[in-house]
Design a protein around this motif. Structure first.
Motif, mmCIF file in Angstrom:
data_model
loop_
_atom_site.group_PDB
_atom_site.id
_atom_site.type_symbol
_atom_site.label_atom_id
_atom_site.label_comp_id
_atom_site.label_asym_id
_atom_site.label_seq_id
_atom_site.Cartn_x
_atom_site.Cartn_y
_atom_site.Cartn_z
ATOM 1 N N UNK A 97 0.805 -1.218 0.000
ATOM 2 C CA UNK A 97 0.000 0.000 0.000
ATOM 3 C C UNK A 97 0.838 1.267 0.000
ATOM 4 N N UNK A 98 2.151 1.126 -0.018
ATOM 5 C CA UNK A 98 3.018 2.300 -0.097
ATOM 6 C C UNK A 98 4.282 1.945 -0.857
ATOM 7 N N UNK A 99 4.876 2.963 -1.460
ATOM 8 C CA UNK A 99 6.127 2.754 -2.186
ATOM 9 C C UNK A 99 7.209 2.263 -1.236
ATOM 10 N N UNK A 100 7.237 2.804 -0.020
ATOM 11 C CA UNK A 100 8.248 2.390 0.961
ATOM 12 C C UNK A 100 8.126 0.898 1.276
ATOM 13 N N UNK A 101 6.900 0.439 1.529
ATOM 14 C CA UNK A 101 6.712 -0.977 1.836
ATOM 15 C C UNK A 101 7.110 -1.854 0.657
ATOM 16 N N UNK A 102 6.796 -1.422 -0.547
ATOM 17 C CA UNK A 102 7.182 -2.187 -1.735
ATOM 18 C C UNK A 102 8.702 -2.254 -1.862
ATOM 19 N N UNK A 103 9.368 -1.131 -1.619
ATOM 20 C CA UNK A 103 10.833 -1.125 -1.674
ATOM 21 C C UNK A 103 11.428 -2.039 -0.606
ATOM 22 N N UNK A 189 3.876 4.277 -20.451
ATOM 23 C CA UNK A 189 4.885 4.874 -19.589
ATOM 24 C C UNK A 189 4.246 5.633 -18.434
ATOM 25 N N UNK A 190 5.046 6.415 -17.735
ATOM 26 C CA UNK A 190 4.559 7.193 -16.602
ATOM 27 C C UNK A 190 3.958 8.503 -17.095
ATOM 28 N N UNK A 191 2.732 8.828 -16.686
ATOM 29 C CA UNK A 191 2.099 10.055 -17.179
ATOM 30 C C UNK A 191 2.790 11.320 -16.680
ATOM 31 N N UNK A 192 2.621 12.380 -17.442
ATOM 32 C CA UNK A 192 3.204 13.658 -17.061
ATOM 33 C C UNK A 192 2.344 14.387 -16.026
ATOM 34 N N UNK A 291 6.403 -20.986 -14.250
ATOM 35 C CA UNK A 291 7.428 -21.342 -15.237
ATOM 36 C C UNK A 291 8.684 -20.494 -15.029
ATOM 37 N N UNK A 292 8.495 -19.210 -14.743
ATOM 38 C CA UNK A 292 9.640 -18.339 -14.449
ATOM 39 C C UNK A 292 10.390 -18.830 -13.224
ATOM 40 N N UNK A 293 9.638 -19.204 -12.188
ATOM 41 C CA UNK A 293 10.274 -19.706 -10.963
ATOM 42 C C UNK A 293 11.033 -20.996 -11.250
ATOM 43 N N UNK A 294 10.417 -21.883 -12.009
ATOM 44 C CA UNK A 294 11.037 -23.165 -12.333
ATOM 45 C C UNK A 294 12.364 -22.981 -13.057
ATOM 46 N N UNK A 295 12.442 -21.920 -13.856
ATOM 47 C CA UNK A 295 13.661 -21.660 -14.624
ATOM 48 C C UNK A 295 14.538 -20.570 -14.007
ATOM 49 N N UNK A 296 14.226 -20.228 -12.750
ATOM 50 C CA UNK A 296 15.006 -19.242 -11.986
ATOM 51 C C UNK A 296 15.147 -17.928 -12.731
ATOM 52 N N UNK A 297 14.028 -17.457 -13.285
ATOM 53 C CA UNK A 297 14.011 -16.191 -14.009
ATOM 54 C C UNK A 297 13.217 -15.153 -13.233
ATOM 55 N N UNK A 298 13.604 -13.897 -13.398
ATOM 56 C CA UNK A 298 12.934 -12.817 -12.690
ATOM 57 C C UNK A 298 11.543 -12.558 -13.260
ATOM 58 N N UNK A 299 10.751 -11.831 -12.503
ATOM 59 C CA UNK A 299 9.412 -11.458 -12.949
ATOM 60 C C UNK A 299 9.490 -10.635 -14.228
ATOM 61 N N UNK A 300 8.493 -10.812 -15.115
ATOM 62 C CA UNK A 300 8.446 -9.988 -16.318
ATOM 63 C C UNK A 300 7.636 -8.715 -16.095
ATOM 64 N N UNK A 301 7.170 -8.489 -14.863
ATOM 65 C CA UNK A 301 6.600 -7.206 -14.476
ATOM 66 C C UNK A 301 7.702 -6.445 -13.751
ATOM 67 N N UNK A 302 8.210 -5.393 -14.364
ATOM 68 C CA UNK A 302 9.382 -4.698 -13.839
ATOM 69 C C UNK A 302 9.105 -4.074 -12.472
ATOM 70 N N UNK A 303 10.086 -4.196 -11.586
ATOM 71 C CA UNK A 303 9.957 -3.591 -10.263
ATOM 72 C C UNK A 303 9.711 -2.088 -10.386
ATOM 73 N N UNK A 304 10.386 -1.449 -11.343
ATOM 74 C CA UNK A 304 10.249 -0.001 -11.495
ATOM 75 C C UNK A 304 8.816 0.384 -11.853
ATOM 76 N N UNK A 305 8.136 -0.439 -12.646
ATOM 77 C CA UNK A 305 6.752 -0.161 -13.013
ATOM 78 C C UNK A 305 5.819 -0.374 -11.830
ATOM 79 N N UNK A 306 6.077 -1.396 -11.037
ATOM 80 C CA UNK A 306 5.270 -1.632 -9.835
ATOM 81 C C UNK A 306 5.386 -0.452 -8.883
ATOM 82 N N UNK A 307 6.602 0.027 -8.679
ATOM 83 C CA UNK A 307 6.822 1.167 -7.780
ATOM 84 C C UNK A 307 6.162 2.422 -8.320
#
Length: 316
Positions: A97-103, A189-192, A291-307
């Protein structure tokens, strides 16, 4: 075989349970929950029930993944605990619920060399992936205008009405609109600039405007007092086409080419048990994430976009 600890057995916990049960490479081996209803569900489906992650792991050392589907305000504590116990973590939206908690969650993942997979389900759907790809590759020219809508009857089914407590759920911005805002950020992208208005007659109805260079995106999200069915739609106008999703079908109207129905059928359609109709969305999401976990791959939803999404929602 990926061995999963399911944490939280409410509406979304049951959705995850139903869909993971259809997968060949993963299984839920134990559950963590609180209260009689969680314990009863675990008993009905024949899964061991625990009141803490530590107790579950003591008896099930084969577990490598925690799937967190608790009420939102509990996500951070469970996620950090699981990451510190060397588990990869799937977290139902919103991550926090907050950027800090996500970080803090992402920091715990880095410190423990584990991965976090935010369950932003629309990223894994045909309906919305087609839109993201069309914007990114410019196949229909530049975007002129876009509108998103997500409507639901008031969610009276939430346990202890936690969804109506802003400190626990973030209300409509974090419960409903986060889905569309995630797609907006992934596509454009991120809105202005952003504008928001809220109307409280007949329910709780939010309207949003996001300004980008050369165009604006409009969105609405509501819990209404009327018993309307759940609906999620969008319309994007490009220079050379209109892409329309009406909640049932995805249709492309391309300049000088006419109408084309885009295939958005799913091989598996599974009932949800919540206010969302039977769908292949959650199966596609969990299949891809596991499938990503099985192949030890990172999420395809970027952390920067989540934040970015959480930061914008946090001020609404």
């Amino acid at each position: 075989m990926i061995n999963i600890l399911l944490i939280g057995l409410g509406g979304m916990g049951k959705v995850h349970y139903k869909n993971i049960a259809e997968l060949d490479n993963a299984r839920i081996v134990a559950t963590v929950g609180k209260g009689d209803s969680d314990k009863e569900f675990a008993s009905i489906v024949g899964l061991p029930f625990y009141e803490s992650v530590e107790d579950a792991l003591k008896e099930h050392k084969e577990i490598t993944v925690a799937d967190i589907t608790t009420p939102t305000f509990l996500h951070k504590d469970y996620a950090i605990k699981a990451l510190n116990l060397a588990l990869d973590v799937i977290i139902e939206k919103p991550l926090a619920l907050s950027e800090k908690d996500a970080r803090d969650i992402f920091d715990a993942a880095r410190m423990n060399s584990k991965n976090v997979y935010a369950a932003h389900v629309l990223r894994y759907t045909k309906e919305y992936s087609y839109l993201i790809d069309a914007v990114k590759d410019g196949r229909f020219g530049s975007v002129v205008d876009a509108t998103f809508s997500r409507m639901s009857t008031r969610p009276a089914w939430s346990a202890d009405s936690w969804l109506f407590d802003k400190e626990k759920s973030g209300l409509i911005p974090f419960d409903l609109h986060i889905h569309d805002l995630d797609i907006i950020v992934a596509s454009f992208g991120t809105p202005e600039k952003t504008e928001t208005s809220v109307h409280l007659k007949g329910g709780m109805h939010y309207r949003f405007k996001y300004d980008f260079s050369g165009f604006s995106v409009y969105a609405e999200a509501a819990w209404l007092d009327s018993p309307i069915p759940f609906s999620a739609t969008y319309r994007v106008i490009f220079e050379n086409a209109v892409l329309l999703y009406d909640g049932m079908s995805l249709t492309l109207y391309e300049k000088n080419k006419g109408r084309k129905d885009i295939d958005i059928t799913y091989d598996k359609v599974i009932s949800t048990g919540i206010n969302v109709p039977p769908t292949g969305w959650y199966y596609s999401e969990l299949k891809e994430i596991l499938s990503l976990i099985e192949n030890n791959r990172e999420s395809n939803v970027k952390y920067s976009e989540i934040l970015s999404v959480i930061k914008m929602l946090e001020v609404l």
